[in-house]
Design an enzyme around this catalytic site. Structure first.
Site, PDB file in Angstrom:
ATOM      1  N   HIS A  43     -14.226   3.128   6.952  1.00 20.16           N
ATOM      2  CA  HIS A  43     -13.413   1.980   6.537  1.00 20.16           C
ATOM      3  C   HIS A  43     -13.855   1.468   5.162  1.00 20.16           C
ATOM      4  O   HIS A  43     -13.962   0.257   4.929  1.00 20.16           O
ATOM      5  CB  HIS A  43     -13.485   0.858   7.579  1.00 20.16           C
ATOM      6  CG  HIS A  43     -12.252  -0.015   7.581  1.00 20.16           C
ATOM      7  ND1 HIS A  43     -11.768  -0.613   8.720  1.00 20.16           N
ATOM      8  CD2 HIS A  43     -11.417  -0.405   6.579  1.00 20.16           C
ATOM      9  CE1 HIS A  43     -10.688  -1.332   8.433  1.00 20.16           C
ATOM     10  NE2 HIS A  43     -10.455  -1.210   7.144  1.00 20.16           N
ATOM     11  N   LEU A  64       0.821  -1.202   0.000  1.00 23.00           N
ATOM     12  CA  LEU A  64       0.000   0.000   0.000  1.00 23.00           C
ATOM     13  C   LEU A  64       0.860   1.258   0.000  1.00 23.00           C
ATOM     14  O   LEU A  64       0.596   2.210  -0.742  1.00 23.00           O
ATOM     15  CB  LEU A  64      -0.943   0.002   1.204  1.00 23.00           C
ATOM     16  CG  LEU A  64      -1.767   1.263   1.433  1.00 23.00           C
ATOM     17  CD1 LEU A  64      -2.561   1.634   0.192  1.00 23.00           C
ATOM     18  CD2 LEU A  64      -2.682   1.088   2.631  1.00 23.00           C
ATOM     19  N   GLU A  70     -13.931   0.775  15.966  1.00 26.08           N
ATOM     20  CA  GLU A  70     -14.813   0.874  14.817  1.00 26.08           C
ATOM     21  C   GLU A  70     -16.081   0.072  15.107  1.00 26.08           C
ATOM     22  O   GLU A  70     -15.988  -1.047  15.599  1.00 26.08           O
ATOM     23  CB  GLU A  70     -14.145   0.329  13.554  1.00 26.08           C
ATOM     24  CG  GLU A  70     -12.992   1.187  13.075  1.00 26.08           C
ATOM     25  CD  GLU A  70     -12.362   0.675  11.782  1.00 26.08           C
ATOM     26  OE1 GLU A  70     -12.847  -0.346  11.230  1.00 26.08           O
ATOM     27  OE2 GLU A  70     -11.387   1.278  11.336  1.00 26.08           O
ATOM     28  N   ARG A  76      -4.684   0.766   9.915  1.00 24.43           N
ATOM     29  CA  ARG A  76      -5.462   0.227  11.024  1.00 24.43           C
ATOM     30  C   ARG A  76      -5.559   1.293  12.112  1.00 24.43           C
ATOM     31  O   ARG A  76      -4.561   1.944  12.467  1.00 24.43           O
ATOM     32  CB  ARG A  76      -4.813  -1.041  11.600  1.00 24.43           C
ATOM     33  CG  ARG A  76      -4.937  -2.275  10.693  1.00 24.43           C
ATOM     34  CD  ARG A  76      -6.380  -2.724  10.568  1.00 24.43           C
ATOM     35  NE  ARG A  76      -6.542  -3.967   9.826  1.00 24.43           N
ATOM     36  CZ  ARG A  76      -6.811  -4.030   8.534  1.00 24.43           C
ATOM     37  NH1 ARG A  76      -6.905  -2.909   7.820  1.00 24.43           N
ATOM     38  NH2 ARG A  76      -6.991  -5.203   7.941  1.00 24.43           N
ATOM     39  N   SER A 128     -12.251   2.532   2.254  1.00 25.96           N
ATOM     40  CA  SER A 128     -11.203   2.751   1.250  1.00 25.96           C
ATOM     41  C   SER A 128     -10.834   1.470   0.516  1.00 25.96           C
ATOM     42  O   SER A 128     -10.352   1.519  -0.616  1.00 25.96           O
ATOM     43  CB  SER A 128      -9.956   3.354   1.901  1.00 25.96           C
ATOM     44  OG  SER A 128      -9.357   2.435   2.803  1.00 25.96           O
TER      45      SER A 128
END
Length: 345
Positions: A306, A177, A287, A258, A308
């Protein structure tokens, strides 16, 4: 024996080896989630003529019944209490890049190989991060709020805008990433700094590589800081009050890795005090983010739930990764995307 499925050579992931002595030519595969239409048929077509038993088991009770005799698990979680039932299990393919919901001492102490879905999510998550960054650069949050009041507030919106070109982005975690973020950020004319666990050759699209101990220097030199870290015992709350204090008061912080890698109270304090200019958060801790969190109301914060990692193409990329590994496993060849279970990534 030939196989129908192969990705091009040079697949950029770590590998491990399983010998043919460890596996039979037939396989019992557990799918630990509700499979998308066509997935099971696609798995069968990858190894035509082979004896494949494919079972869907989405909860612990179903998994307990399915595990005996299974050699492959495709999913995200395995209750540690069920590991003793997995005596035949040789390989777990996760559907995410992070494995914190899967790894347990029972798995670490087993011979089960874990591979992740690294590569399936990087294109859309990196675009999501850049979208947040561009939104702040062009002051779009302010413009969006003004739109609902039919307020042609040129001065406020224009004076809150800035350019990306010539600024510096610091990427914490130059994995799959982080690489994607760096490549895309380079196209906008940004200078790229990055933290990597081990000293390695510097990619052409990165200006400087830092070791974790040099993180304060990266933070102090960056206009934008992007957290792409996995959640492990070593990375939990890795970004806290000292790290936010090291950042410029004009800097923006982004997290699409995270939520647990950040001390969220320290982040809130840094935003409230003006120690940093703003934040783009696709992940939080916990979350869902509780409704009473002050982050929801901050005008200098962009929050997405969350999302993405979602893309219409993510299942296609994940399926390619799994089927490539299935062919490798069946042939006794090295697997791609192998996770160091003890390290947590």
């Amino acid at each position: 024996r030939g196989f129908l499925l192969r990705l091009p050579p040079g697949y950029p992931f770590p590998v491990t080896h399983l010998s043919l002595g460890d596996i039979s030519m037939g396989h019992k595969i557990i799918v630990g989630f509700d499979p998308q239409p066509g997935l099971i048929e696609t798995i069968r077509s990858a190894l035509p003529g082979e004896d494949l038993e494919i079972i869907t088991a989405t909860d612990d009770e179903a998994l307990a019944q399915a595990l005996p005799g299974a050699d492959i698990l495709l999913g995200l979680r395995l209750n540690p209490d069920l590991v003793p039932l997995a005596s035949s299990l040789r390989w777990i393919q996760t559907i995410s890049a992070g494995v914190e919901k899967l790894v347990s001492p029972a798995l670490i102490n087993s011979d089960i190989v874990i591979t992740n879905a690294s590569g399936a999510h990087a294109p859309q998550i990196s675009e999501h991060i850049l979208a947040m960054l561009l939104a702040f650069a062009r002051n779009l949050p302010t413009a969006y709020r003004a739109q609902f009041d039919a307020d042609w507030d040129y001065d406020t919106i224009a004076r809150g805008s800035f350019e990306l070109e010539g600024k510096t982005i610091g990427v914490i975690g130059l994995g799959d990433l982080g690489d994607a973020v760096a490549v895309k950020a380079r196209a906008f004319g940004l200078d790229i700094l990055a933290v990597r666990n081990r000293p390695t050759a510097k990619p052409a699209y990165v200006d400087e590589i830092f070791l974790p101990a040099q993180l304060p220097e990266l933070l102090s030199r960056s206009d934008f800081v992007v957290d792409t870290l996995p959640l492990t015992p070593n990375t939990r709350h890795m970004i806290g009050a000292p790290e936010f204090a090291a950042m410029r008061d004009s800097a923006y912080f982004f997290n699409a890795g995270r939520g647990g890698t950040v001390d969220q109270e320290a982040l809130i304090s840094a935003l409230q005090s003006g120690a940093i200019a703003g934040a783009g958060l696709d992940v939080t801790d916990p979350e869902p983010l509780p409704p009473e969190s002050p982050l929801w109301k901050m005008p200098n914060v962009i929050i997405t739930p969350h999302t993405s990692g979602y893309s219409p193409r993510v299942r296609e990329r994940f399926t390619r990764i799994f089927l490539d590994n299935l062919a490798r496993f069946h042939a006794g060849e090295p697997l791609a995307n192998v996770v160091n279970a003890a390290a947590g990534y």
